[in-house]
Design a protein around this motif. Sequence first.
Motif, PDB file in Angstrom:
ATOM      1  N   PRO A 132       0.822  -1.211   0.000  1.00 13.75           N
ATOM      2  CA  PRO A 132       0.000   0.000   0.000  1.00 13.75           C
ATOM      3  C   PRO A 132       0.860   1.266   0.000  1.00 13.75           C
ATOM      4  N   ALA A 133       0.448   2.236  -0.794  1.00 18.61           N
ATOM      5  CA  ALA A 133       1.172   3.503  -0.867  1.00 18.61           C
ATOM      6  C   ALA A 133       0.867   4.336   0.374  1.00 18.61           C
ATOM      7  N   GLU A 134       1.838   5.134   0.762  1.00 16.77           N
ATOM      8  CA  GLU A 134       1.632   6.066   1.865  1.00 16.77           C
ATOM      9  C   GLU A 134       0.550   7.056   1.452  1.00 16.77           C
ATOM     10  N   LEU A 135      -0.250   7.465   2.396  1.00 17.49           N
ATOM     11  CA  LEU A 135      -1.319   8.414   2.101  1.00 17.49           C
ATOM     12  C   LEU A 135      -0.759   9.827   2.245  1.00 17.49           C
ATOM     13  N   SER A 136       0.027  10.238   1.256  1.00 14.39           N
ATOM     14  CA  SER A 136       0.631  11.571   1.234  1.00 14.39           C
ATOM     15  C   SER A 136      -0.425  12.599   0.844  1.00 14.39           C
ATOM     16  N   ASP A 137      -0.066  13.874   0.958  1.00 16.80           N
ATOM     17  CA  ASP A 137      -0.983  14.934   0.524  1.00 16.80           C
ATOM     18  C   ASP A 137      -1.323  14.776  -0.954  1.00 16.80           C
ATOM     19  N   ALA A 138      -0.340  14.449  -1.769  1.00 12.16           N
ATOM     20  CA  ALA A 138      -0.582  14.261  -3.202  1.00 12.16           C
ATOM     21  C   ALA A 138      -1.537  13.099  -3.442  1.00 12.16           C
ATOM     22  N   GLU A 139      -1.370  12.023  -2.682  1.00 14.33           N
ATOM     23  CA  GLU A 139      -2.246  10.859  -2.811  1.00 14.33           C
ATOM     24  C   GLU A 139      -3.674  11.218  -2.394  1.00 14.33           C
ATOM     25  N   ILE A 140      -3.819  11.935  -1.298  1.00 15.48           N
ATOM     26  CA  ILE A 140      -5.152  12.353  -0.842  1.00 15.48           C
ATOM     27  C   ILE A 140      -5.813  13.238  -1.890  1.00 15.48           C
ATOM     28  N   LYS A 141      -5.086  14.222  -2.398  1.00 13.53           N
ATOM     29  CA  LYS A 141      -5.664  15.141  -3.391  1.00 13.53           C
ATOM     30  C   LYS A 141      -6.079  14.403  -4.655  1.00 13.53           C
ATOM     31  N   GLU A 142      -5.293  13.455  -5.106  1.00 16.82           N
ATOM     32  CA  GLU A 142      -5.654  12.676  -6.293  1.00 16.82           C
ATOM     33  C   GLU A 142      -6.914  11.857  -6.025  1.00 16.82           C
ATOM     34  N   ARG A 143      -6.941  11.177  -4.901  1.00 12.30           N
ATOM     35  CA  ARG A 143      -8.080  10.316  -4.586  1.00 12.30           C
ATOM     36  C   ARG A 143      -9.361  11.114  -4.314  1.00 12.30           C
ATOM     37  N   MET A 144      -9.231  12.369  -3.909  1.00 10.64           N
ATOM     38  CA  MET A 144     -10.400  13.216  -3.627  1.00 10.64           C
ATOM     39  C   MET A 144     -10.720  14.156  -4.796  1.00 10.64           C
ATOM     40  N   SER A 145     -10.079  13.981  -5.930  1.00 11.00           N
ATOM     41  CA  SER A 145     -10.211  14.935  -7.035  1.00 11.00           C
ATOM     42  C   SER A 145     -11.616  15.013  -7.619  1.00 11.00           C
ATOM     43  N   GLY A 146     -12.470  14.066  -7.342  1.00  7.58           N
ATOM     44  CA  GLY A 146     -13.858  14.119  -7.818  1.00  7.58           C
ATOM     45  C   GLY A 146     -14.758  14.993  -6.970  1.00  7.58           C
ATOM     46  N   ASN A 147     -14.222  15.558  -5.904  1.00  9.43           N
ATOM     47  CA  ASN A 147     -15.000  16.426  -5.019  1.00  9.43           C
ATOM     48  C   ASN A 147     -14.436  17.836  -5.076  1.00  9.43           C
ATOM     49  N   LEU A 148     -15.242  18.753  -5.567  1.00  7.12           N
ATOM     50  CA  LEU A 148     -14.820  20.144  -5.700  1.00  7.12           C
ATOM     51  C   LEU A 148     -15.269  20.964  -4.501  1.00  7.12           C
ATOM     52  N   CYS A 149     -14.471  21.976  -4.174  1.00  9.56           N
ATOM     53  CA  CYS A 149     -14.801  22.931  -3.122  1.00  9.56           C
ATOM     54  C   CYS A 149     -14.707  24.319  -3.745  1.00  9.56           C
ATOM     55  N   ARG A 150     -15.832  24.963  -3.888  1.00 10.15           N
ATOM     56  CA  ARG A 150     -15.847  26.279  -4.528  1.00 10.15           C
ATOM     57  C   ARG A 150     -15.138  27.330  -3.687  1.00 10.15           C
ATOM     58  N   CYS A 151     -15.045  27.111  -2.400  1.00  4.70           N
ATOM     59  CA  CYS A 151     -14.371  28.077  -1.524  1.00  4.70           C
ATOM     60  C   CYS A 151     -12.856  27.872  -1.503  1.00  4.70           C
ATOM     61  N   GLY A 152     -12.398  26.725  -1.979  1.00  3.36           N
ATOM     62  CA  GLY A 152     -10.962  26.466  -2.014  1.00  3.36           C
ATOM     63  C   GLY A 152     -10.378  26.011  -0.694  1.00  3.36           C
ATOM     64  N   ALA A 153     -11.115  25.255   0.090  1.00  2.00           N
ATOM     65  CA  ALA A 153     -10.641  24.788   1.393  1.00  2.00           C
ATOM     66  C   ALA A 153      -9.839  23.491   1.280  1.00  2.00           C
ATOM     67  N   TYR A 154      -9.188  23.287   0.166  1.00  2.00           N
ATOM     68  CA  TYR A 154      -8.498  22.019  -0.092  1.00  2.00           C
ATOM     69  C   TYR A 154      -7.402  21.696   0.913  1.00  2.00           C
TER      70      TYR A 154
END
Length: 166
Positions: A132-154
């Motif tokens: 299993p890959a480490e759950l880095s910030d890049a990994e989290i952002k890729e896996r959550m890329s289908g969810n948008l936040c219009r306010c930019g709270a990423y």
Amino acid sequence: MVAVKLRVNGSTELLELEPRVSLLDALREHLGLTGTKKGCNQGACGACTVLVDGERINACLALAVQYAEREITTIEGVGSQERHPLQDAFVAEDGFQCGYCTSGQICSAIGMLAEHRAGAPSAVTPHLAAGPAELSDAEIKERMSGNLCRCGAYDGITSAIARVAR
């Protein structure tokens, strides 16, 4: 009209629906579960994300009749017994601003963490054979890329998920 038996947040509901009614509309308009939001209604923003048998789906793209007899969890069912750790983490890490996307973000994060634990790949995962890959910030952002936040709270969303993953 067809009879559709939906299991939502631990309760079974029998609805009379037109076969073309989306799961999102069944939840919001027929069951009064308005925590799941209608954003784009085209599967592009993730505001309508719910869990079906533990897997995340866009409820706006799903017909309610497809999910009869399956276990559906909306944001109202997340932490219904006690608060889910992601709910506390979103507050602690400022993982929301206006809050419109938050229910979809949390449901998606729950599903995403389960996918990661199960070893599901992502575009960031370097090599699955190594484990299993480490759950880095890049990994989290890729896996959550289908969810948008219009306010930019990423950054806060990513920090909240990382906090729970630890």
